[in-house]
Design a protein around this motif. Structure first.
Motif, PDB file in Angstrom:
ATOM      1  N   ARG A 130       0.830  -1.211   0.000  1.00 11.98           N
ATOM      2  CA  ARG A 130       0.000   0.000   0.000  1.00 11.98           C
ATOM      3  C   ARG A 130       0.865   1.263   0.000  1.00 11.98           C
ATOM      4  O   ARG A 130       0.532   2.254  -0.664  1.00 11.98           O
ATOM      5  CB  ARG A 130      -0.928  -0.017   1.209  1.00 11.98           C
ATOM      6  CG  ARG A 130      -2.109  -0.978   1.057  1.00 11.98           C
ATOM      7  CD  ARG A 130      -2.735  -1.317   2.403  1.00 11.98           C
ATOM      8  NE  ARG A 130      -3.161  -0.151   3.146  1.00 11.98           N
ATOM      9  CZ  ARG A 130      -4.386   0.374   3.096  1.00 11.98           C
ATOM     10  NH1 ARG A 130      -5.314  -0.189   2.326  1.00 11.98           N
ATOM     11  NH2 ARG A 130      -4.698   1.424   3.814  1.00 11.98           N
ATOM     12  N   SER A 131       1.987   1.229   0.718  1.00  6.98           N
ATOM     13  CA  SER A 131       2.843   2.416   0.789  1.00  6.98           C
ATOM     14  C   SER A 131       3.503   2.728  -0.548  1.00  6.98           C
ATOM     15  O   SER A 131       3.916   3.867  -0.783  1.00  6.98           O
ATOM     16  CB  SER A 131       3.913   2.228   1.867  1.00  6.98           C
ATOM     17  OG  SER A 131       4.860   1.251   1.488  1.00  6.98           O
ATOM     18  N   ARG A 134       0.720   4.391  -4.822  1.00  2.00           N
ATOM     19  CA  ARG A 134       0.138   5.710  -4.642  1.00  2.00           C
ATOM     20  C   ARG A 134      -0.613   6.185  -5.877  1.00  2.00           C
ATOM     21  O   ARG A 134      -1.565   6.967  -5.773  1.00  2.00           O
ATOM     22  CB  ARG A 134       1.230   6.716  -4.293  1.00  2.00           C
ATOM     23  CG  ARG A 134       2.019   6.387  -3.038  1.00  2.00           C
ATOM     24  CD  ARG A 134       1.160   6.412  -1.805  1.00  2.00           C
ATOM     25  NE  ARG A 134       1.953   6.329  -0.585  1.00  2.00           N
ATOM     26  CZ  ARG A 134       1.430   6.214   0.636  1.00  2.00           C
ATOM     27  NH1 ARG A 134       0.121   6.163   0.784  1.00  2.00           N
ATOM     28  NH2 ARG A 134       2.215   6.133   1.690  1.00  2.00           N
ATOM     29  N   TYR A 135      -0.133   5.725  -7.037  1.00  8.23           N
ATOM     30  CA  TYR A 135      -0.726   6.172  -8.300  1.00  8.23           C
ATOM     31  C   TYR A 135      -0.917   4.981  -9.218  1.00  8.23           C
ATOM     32  O   TYR A 135      -0.244   3.959  -9.098  1.00  8.23           O
ATOM     33  CB  TYR A 135       0.163   7.224  -8.971  1.00  8.23           C
ATOM     34  CG  TYR A 135       0.371   8.456  -8.127  1.00  8.23           C
ATOM     35  CD1 TYR A 135      -0.571   9.482  -8.102  1.00  8.23           C
ATOM     36  CD2 TYR A 135       1.510   8.583  -7.336  1.00  8.23           C
ATOM     37  CE1 TYR A 135      -0.398  10.602  -7.310  1.00  8.23           C
ATOM     38  CE2 TYR A 135       1.710   9.699  -6.531  1.00  8.23           C
ATOM     39  CZ  TYR A 135       0.737  10.705  -6.526  1.00  8.23           C
ATOM     40  OH  TYR A 135       0.920  11.807  -5.732  1.00  8.23           O
TER      41      TYR A 135
END
Length: 307
Positions: A130-131, A134-135
């Protein structure tokens, strides 16, 4: 040399992150009402930005419940169920919480109950994905997480992205009497382990075993057999364990490994008795790893004698 293939136990055991697996409860990921009902009694793993878990004074998992945190699950990741109790993971940054200790995953694997260590490994792998998601990888649009944290949905093009797992083979290579081990330059002094490498596109697992062993050591594998797997969330690999029979070629390294050599049963026996990185002599992989289980598997098979 003696053919030892039929001596070995059928399965691997003893490594971390596979005991008492959580029920992933896939159907609950789309049921916000059910998640809200489960939240007050839920066990919640709190992770800091470095992937460490909040722990108590004794180094065990800090027992946090949804009721203690208040509200609802919100952006928490639903890990699944142990019995009727839901498990979630949350980021510490968004919470007004402190903890006596923060424990990394390797330390937890060595000292926590299997169910808690496995849940922590799951939470850590999800946090890493998840980290870094972001895009959208297709159009560059912003993403939002859906299905209790499991789907990264692009708000521009509508594409869905899912958690990534990188498959890798890890293999105990034997010439019938000796075990092939290698070491990387950044490892603790004198530590050796079995050979490993990532699967490439268009390649079977068996082909990866042959290629990786030859690329790293110039030893030719004749045959191999799958034994078991370990999720290895450092950060997101799945280690697929094999045992292989190989030619007694002289190992050669070309940079990926600092050294590779054949070890006798007597050398492995001595290394099994050493503890800690300050011990003199060759050291083996830690016991939480499938690498160590592969070494133990080979050792037990040789010690058992001919089938």
């Amino acid at each position: 040399m003696t053919d030892t293939r039929l001596k070995f136990p059928a399965e691997l055991s003893g490594f971390a992150f596979t005991g008492e697996p959580i029920n992933r409860a896939d159907a609950l990921r789309d049921d916000a009402d059910a998640q809200a009902r489960l939240w007050p009694q839920a066990r919640v793993i709190v992770l800091d930005a470095d992937g460490n878990a909040f722990a108590d004074e004794t180094g065990q998992l800090l027992v946090t419940t949804g009721a203690a945190l208040g509200g609802g699950p919100g952006t928490a990741v639903l890990l699944g169920l142990h019995g009727d109790v839901a498990w979630f993971s949350v980021e510490a940054e968004a919470l007004p919480l402190t903890a006596p200790q923060r424990i990394d995953l390797r330390r937890a694997a060595a000292s926590w109950p299997a169910a808690e260590a496995s849940a922590f490994a799951f939470a850590r792998a999800m946090q890493h994905w998840r980290s870094r998601t972001r895009y959208c990888g297709i159009c560059g649009g912003a993403i939002e997480f859906r299905r209790a944290g499991y789907v990264a949905h692009c708000t521009r093009c509508g594409a869905d992205h899912y958690p990534r797992v990188d498959p890798a083979v890890i293999v105990a290579v034997s010439d019938g009497e000796r075990l092939l081990l290698g070491r990387q330059a950044n490892w603790p002094a004198q530590r050796y382990s079995v050979i490993a490498g990532f699967v490439e596109p268009g390649e079977s697992l068996e082909q990866t075993v042959v290629r990786e062993v030859f690329e790293e050591t110039r030893v030719r594998v004749r045959s191999c057999r799958y034994l078991g797997a370990q999720p290895w969330p450092f950060p997101g690999a799945l280690m697929l364990g094999f045992i292989a029979d190989a030619e007694p070629d002289q190992p050669q390294v070309d940079g990926e490994l600092e050294d590779a050599r054949w070890f006798s049963i007597e050398e492995i026996a001595a290394a099994r008795q050493r503890k800690g990185e300050d011990a003199s002599g060759m050291l083996l992989s830690p016991r939480i790893s499938i690498a160590r289980s592969l070494i133990e598997h080979w050792y037990e098979g040789i010690m058992a004698g001919p089938a």
